[in-house]
Motif scaffolding. Sequence first.
Motif, mmCIF file in Angstrom:
data_model
loop_
_atom_site.group_PDB
_atom_site.id
_atom_site.type_symbol
_atom_site.label_atom_id
_atom_site.label_comp_id
_atom_site.label_asym_id
_atom_site.label_seq_id
_atom_site.Cartn_x
_atom_site.Cartn_y
_atom_site.Cartn_z
ATOM 1 N N MET A 60 9.375 -40.090 16.203
ATOM 2 C CA MET A 60 9.385 -39.904 14.900
ATOM 3 C C MET A 60 10.060 -38.399 14.443
ATOM 4 S SD MET A 60 5.401 -40.861 13.710
ATOM 5 C CE MET A 60 5.437 -40.370 12.020
ATOM 6 N N GLU A 90 13.597 -38.991 14.771
ATOM 7 C CA GLU A 90 14.263 -39.719 13.570
ATOM 8 C C GLU A 90 14.467 -38.990 12.123
ATOM 9 O OE1 GLU A 90 11.927 -43.318 13.897
ATOM 10 O OE2 GLU A 90 12.877 -44.255 15.655
ATOM 11 N N LYS A 139 11.407 -38.153 10.950
ATOM 12 C CA LYS A 139 10.297 -38.211 9.967
ATOM 13 C C LYS A 139 9.176 -37.272 9.833
ATOM 14 C CE LYS A 139 11.194 -43.461 10.772
ATOM 15 N NZ LYS A 139 10.269 -44.471 11.585
#
Length: 199
Positions: free
Chosen positions: A112, A115, A117
């Motif tokens: 995450m 990415e 996020k």
Amino acid sequence: NEKRGISLTSTKKGKMLFIALKNNCLDNITFEDGSPITTKEDKEHHGFGTRSIKRIVEKYNGNVIFDVDDTLYDLMEPFEKAHKELMAARTDADCEELFEASRTYSDEAFCMSREGKISEDEEFAYRVQKTYADVGVEVSKEEAKQFEERYRYYQKHIQVPEITKQILDHCKENYRIGILTNGTTKNQEKKLETLGLDH
């Protein structure tokens, strides 16, 4: 950890497949002609594993790779100590199961973060909060931060077991060896320095 057993796990993360095979050994390991000697009584039908690895490495001009976490040191130890200090009074959940869950969430948080996020600083809190939420314990961001601080403290005191040092010395004399890790550069460099493997 006084448990014998063999475990084979696989985890799919995006387009990557991670396969981990662990085979615990509680006995002292001795070497003969550069290879570990089996501790089993029936030596004629045991002790092929390391010889097979050696043949494969030599045949394909390969390398012996050691994963830093839970191979060169006990990965669970810092988590277990932080858990006992801060969380054991709040849950009777099995610490080993909590630790395994935390590793799953650690991989999830790592992906995450890559990415975009969550931030890199939020990775550990995510891991702790999700782990304890699974057993019905709500952990605030402040508590997760405290857990991380104690975890990092204990992580600064990790050591390479003596038998692992012997295996590394043996491999260093006979093969090209390397150390593999999927952690962040900053964290993993600190671990290698603590373990005395940064040179």
